[in-house]
Scaffold this motif. Structure first.
Motif, PDB file in Angstrom:
ATOM      1  N   LEU A 142      34.347  43.988  33.246  1.00  0.00           N
ATOM      2  CA  LEU A 142      34.324  45.287  32.553  1.00  0.00           C
ATOM      3  C   LEU A 142      33.396  46.265  33.281  1.00  0.00           C
ATOM      4  O   LEU A 142      32.563  46.918  32.687  1.00  0.00           O
ATOM      5  N   GLN A 143      33.588  46.345  34.599  1.00  0.00           N
ATOM      6  CA  GLN A 143      32.829  47.303  35.383  1.00  0.00           C
ATOM      7  C   GLN A 143      33.509  48.666  35.285  1.00  0.00           C
ATOM      8  O   GLN A 143      34.580  48.801  34.692  1.00  0.00           O
ATOM      9  N   LEU A 144      32.903  49.688  35.872  1.00  0.00           N
ATOM     10  CA  LEU A 144      33.445  51.041  35.763  1.00  0.00           C
ATOM     11  C   LEU A 144      34.882  51.127  36.286  1.00  0.00           C
ATOM     12  O   LEU A 144      35.721  51.825  35.704  1.00  0.00           O
ATOM     13  N   VAL A 145      35.183  50.403  37.351  1.00  0.00           N
ATOM     14  CA  VAL A 145      36.536  50.387  37.902  1.00  0.00           C
ATOM     15  C   VAL A 145      37.519  49.861  36.856  1.00  0.00           C
ATOM     16  O   VAL A 145      38.609  50.404  36.670  1.00  0.00           O
ATOM     17  N   HIS A 146      37.116  48.783  36.171  1.00  0.00           N
ATOM     18  CA  HIS A 146      37.981  48.197  35.141  1.00  0.00           C
ATOM     19  C   HIS A 146      38.155  49.141  33.958  1.00  0.00           C
ATOM     20  O   HIS A 146      39.250  49.246  33.393  1.00  0.00           O
ATOM     21  N   ILE A 147      37.090  49.813  33.584  1.00  0.00           N
ATOM     22  CA  ILE A 147      37.162  50.747  32.457  1.00  0.00           C
ATOM     23  C   ILE A 147      38.143  51.874  32.765  1.00  0.00           C
ATOM     24  O   ILE A 147      38.940  52.274  31.904  1.00  0.00           O
ATOM     25  N   GLU A 148      38.124  52.379  34.002  1.00  0.00           N
ATOM     26  CA  GLU A 148      39.071  53.429  34.390  1.00  0.00           C
ATOM     27  C   GLU A 148      40.502  52.920  34.305  1.00  0.00           C
ATOM     28  O   GLU A 148      41.404  53.626  33.845  1.00  0.00           O
ATOM     29  N   LYS A 149      40.735  51.671  34.735  1.00  0.00           N
ATOM     30  CA  LYS A 149      42.086  51.104  34.675  1.00  0.00           C
ATOM     31  C   LYS A 149      42.520  50.862  33.227  1.00  0.00           C
ATOM     32  O   LYS A 149      43.680  51.054  32.883  1.00  0.00           O
ATOM     33  N   ILE A 150      41.588  50.451  32.390  1.00  0.00           N
ATOM     34  CA  ILE A 150      41.914  50.256  30.970  1.00  0.00           C
ATOM     35  C   ILE A 150      42.273  51.596  30.340  1.00  0.00           C
ATOM     36  O   ILE A 150      43.221  51.689  29.558  1.00  0.00           O
ATOM     37  N   ALA A 151      41.529  52.643  30.710  1.00  0.00           N
ATOM     38  CA  ALA A 151      41.833  53.979  30.191  1.00  0.00           C
ATOM     39  C   ALA A 151      43.210  54.455  30.659  1.00  0.00           C
ATOM     40  O   ALA A 151      43.879  55.220  29.964  1.00  0.00           O
ATOM     41  N   ALA A 152      43.651  53.951  31.824  1.00  0.00           N
ATOM     42  CA  ALA A 152      44.976  54.297  32.357  1.00  0.00           C
ATOM     43  C   ALA A 152      46.044  53.336  31.821  1.00  0.00           C
ATOM     44  O   ALA A 152      47.138  53.268  32.368  1.00  0.00           O
ATOM     45  N   LYS A 153      45.692  52.577  30.788  1.00  0.00           N
ATOM     46  CA  LYS A 153      46.602  51.673  30.082  1.00  0.00           C
ATOM     47  C   LYS A 153      47.037  50.468  30.910  1.00  0.00           C
ATOM     48  O   LYS A 153      48.184  50.026  30.849  1.00  0.00           O
ATOM     49  N   ASP A 154      46.128  49.900  31.681  1.00  0.00           N
ATOM     50  CA  ASP A 154      46.383  48.641  32.387  1.00  0.00           C
ATOM     51  C   ASP A 154      45.988  47.503  31.446  1.00  0.00           C
ATOM     52  O   ASP A 154      44.822  47.138  31.341  1.00  0.00           O
ATOM     53  N   PHE A 155      46.988  46.936  30.771  1.00  0.00           N
ATOM     54  CA  PHE A 155      46.714  45.957  29.721  1.00  0.00           C
ATOM     55  C   PHE A 155      46.305  44.588  30.268  1.00  0.00           C
ATOM     56  O   PHE A 155      45.675  43.800  29.558  1.00  0.00           O
ATOM     57  N   ILE A 157      44.133  44.131  32.734  1.00  0.00           N
ATOM     58  CA  ILE A 157      42.677  44.264  32.889  1.00  0.00           C
ATOM     59  C   ILE A 157      42.007  44.197  31.519  1.00  0.00           C
ATOM     60  O   ILE A 157      40.969  43.551  31.353  1.00  0.00           O
ATOM     61  N   LEU A 158      42.598  44.851  30.535  1.00  0.00           N
ATOM     62  CA  LEU A 158      42.058  44.825  29.178  1.00  0.00           C
ATOM     63  C   LEU A 158      42.030  43.402  28.638  1.00  0.00           C
ATOM     64  O   LEU A 158      41.020  42.962  28.064  1.00  0.00           O
ATOM     65  N   GLU A 159      43.096  42.651  28.833  1.00  0.00           N
ATOM     66  CA  GLU A 159      43.146  41.272  28.335  1.00  0.00           C
ATOM     67  C   GLU A 159      42.141  40.387  29.076  1.00  0.00           C
ATOM     68  O   GLU A 159      41.507  39.525  28.467  1.00  0.00           O
ATOM     69  N   ALA A 160      41.956  40.609  30.371  1.00  0.00           N
ATOM     70  CA  ALA A 160      40.959  39.835  31.133  1.00  0.00           C
ATOM     71  C   ALA A 160      39.552  40.115  30.602  1.00  0.00           C
ATOM     72  O   ALA A 160      38.732  39.200  30.461  1.00  0.00           O
ATOM     73  N   ALA A 161      39.271  41.382  30.289  1.00  0.00           N
ATOM     74  CA  ALA A 161      37.955  41.740  29.739  1.00  0.00           C
ATOM     75  C   ALA A 161      37.765  41.107  28.368  1.00  0.00           C
ATOM     76  O   ALA A 161      36.688  40.577  28.064  1.00  0.00           O
ATOM     77  N   ARG A 162      38.803  41.135  27.533  1.00  0.00           N
ATOM     78  CA  ARG A 162      38.717  40.504  26.209  1.00  0.00           C
ATOM     79  C   ARG A 162      38.478  39.000  26.337  1.00  0.00           C
ATOM     80  O   ARG A 162      37.671  38.431  25.599  1.00  0.00           O
ATOM     81  N   ASN A 163      39.180  38.369  27.264  1.00  0.00           N
ATOM     82  CA  ASN A 163      38.996  36.921  27.470  1.00  0.00           C
ATOM     83  C   ASN A 163      37.574  36.607  27.910  1.00  0.00           C
ATOM     84  O   ASN A 163      36.963  35.644  27.442  1.00  0.00           O
ATOM     85  N   GLN A 164      37.038  37.421  28.811  1.00  0.00           N
ATOM     86  CA  GLN A 164      35.672  37.183  29.255  1.00  0.00           C
ATOM     87  C   GLN A 164      34.682  37.356  28.110  1.00  0.00           C
ATOM     88  O   GLN A 164      33.742  36.579  27.970  1.00  0.00           O
ATOM     89  N   MET A 165      34.908  38.351  27.264  1.00  0.00           N
ATOM     90  CA  MET A 165      34.013  38.556  26.113  1.00  0.00           C
ATOM     91  C   MET A 165      34.118  37.392  25.124  1.00  0.00           C
ATOM     92  O   MET A 165      33.114  36.974  24.553  1.00  0.00           O
ATOM     93  N   ARG A 166      35.318  36.850  24.944  1.00  0.00           N
ATOM     94  CA  ARG A 166      35.476  35.677  24.069  1.00  0.00           C
ATOM     95  C   ARG A 166      34.722  34.479  24.645  1.00  0.00           C
ATOM     96  O   ARG A 166      34.033  33.760  23.921  1.00  0.00           O
ATOM     97  N   GLU A 167      34.882  34.247  25.957  1.00  0.00           N
ATOM     98  CA  GLU A 167      34.187  33.134  26.602  1.00  0.00           C
ATOM     99  C   GLU A 167      32.676  33.291  26.491  1.00  0.00           C
ATOM    100  O   GLU A 167      31.963  32.325  26.209  1.00  0.00           O
ATOM    101  N   LEU A 168      32.190  34.503  26.724  1.00  0.00           N
ATOM    102  CA  LEU A 168      30.761  34.770  26.619  1.00  0.00           C
ATOM    103  C   LEU A 168      30.280  34.510  25.201  1.00  0.00           C
ATOM    104  O   LEU A 168      29.238  33.875  24.993  1.00  0.00           O
ATOM    105  N   SER A 169      31.042  34.959  24.220  1.00  0.00           N
ATOM    106  CA  SER A 169      30.671  34.727  22.821  1.00  0.00           C
ATOM    107  C   SER A 169      30.609  33.231  22.519  1.00  0.00           C
ATOM    108  O   SER A 169      29.664  32.757  21.885  1.00  0.00           O
ATOM    109  N   GLN A 170      31.592  32.468  22.984  1.00  0.00           N
ATOM    110  CA  GLN A 170      31.601  31.023  22.763  1.00  0.00           C
ATOM    111  C   GLN A 170      30.411  30.356  23.449  1.00  0.00           C
ATOM    112  O   GLN A 170      29.770  29.468  22.877  1.00  0.00           O
ATOM    113  N   ASP A 171      30.120  30.777  24.673  1.00  0.00           N
ATOM    114  CA  ASP A 171      28.978  30.195  25.397  1.00  0.00           C
ATOM    115  C   ASP A 171      27.658  30.531  24.711  1.00  0.00           C
ATOM    116  O   ASP A 171      26.745  29.705  24.652  1.00  0.00           O
TER     117      ASP A 171
END
Length: 190
Positions: A142-155, A157-171
């Motif tokens: 979820l770096q700035l590059v990813h945020i720009e792509k998510i804003a451009a509706k790249d789903f 990248i959005l799903e990869a960021a969500r997965n990483q946040m889920r993994e981080l939460s579990q850890d």
């Protein structure tokens, strides 16, 4: 505020010898919550071996190395941070130069004004160096590059960021559970 502090606590503070003094006394301990009577404590009353915040000694166990004790006492989430975060350089560096020049002003020639301006110049330069050296942590997905792509509706990248946040939460939850188990065991053994 003194009435909320247990008499035994006040006696403990008063019993400090002159050689120890109160110079190193932690201000957080001055208005401590009431210390319960020993008969009311299930695990016994806490006893402070040192009343300063300058140094705390951690005793390791046979399962922890000195490096692990050091890591746990300074940066306990370092392993997770290294796995999930990236440190990025500032996008824009601050200038170390003053944004204005008052050296030509007649009052800037006085010794006090010159001293103040010199100090201000040093502090602006120091502040800029500190801000320019500071790195900002971002989730690696979820770096700035990813945020720009998510804003451009790249789903994707959005799903990869969500997965990483889920993994981080579990850890984080697993780390919390491990810490709670360790604390419960340490309390049980004491």
């Amino acid at each position: 505020m003194h009435s909320s502090v247990d008499n035994a606590w006040c006696q403990r503070l008063a019993s400090l010898s002159e050689s120890q003094g109160l110079n190193g006394l932690c201000p957080k301990l001055l208005f401590a919550p009431e210390v319960p009577h020993e008969s009311a404590c299930v695990l016994g009353c806490p006893e402070l071996s040192a009343l300063t915040c300058t140094k705390r000694l951690l005793s390791g166990s046979s399962e922890l190395s000195g490096d692990e004790v050091e890591a746990l006492s300074t940066t306990p989430l370092r392993e997770l941070a290294d796995r999930y975060l990236v440190q990025t350089e500032p996008a824009k560096l601050l200038s170390e130069a003053m944004p204005f020049d008052l050296s030509g002003h007649p009052t800037a020639k006085h010794k006090v004004a010159y001293s103040m301006l010199s100090r201000l110049e040093r502090e602006v330069a120091l502040c800029a160096r500190m801000r320019n050296a500071r790195k900002r942590p971002f989730l690696s997905a979820l770096q700035l590059v990813h945020i720009e792509k998510i804003a451009a509706k790249d789903f994707q990248i959005l799903e990869a960021a969500r997965n990483q946040m889920r993994e981080l939460s579990q850890d984080l939850l697993a780390t919390k559970a491990k810490d709670e188990t360790f604390i419960a065991e340490a309390i049980r053994q004491s």
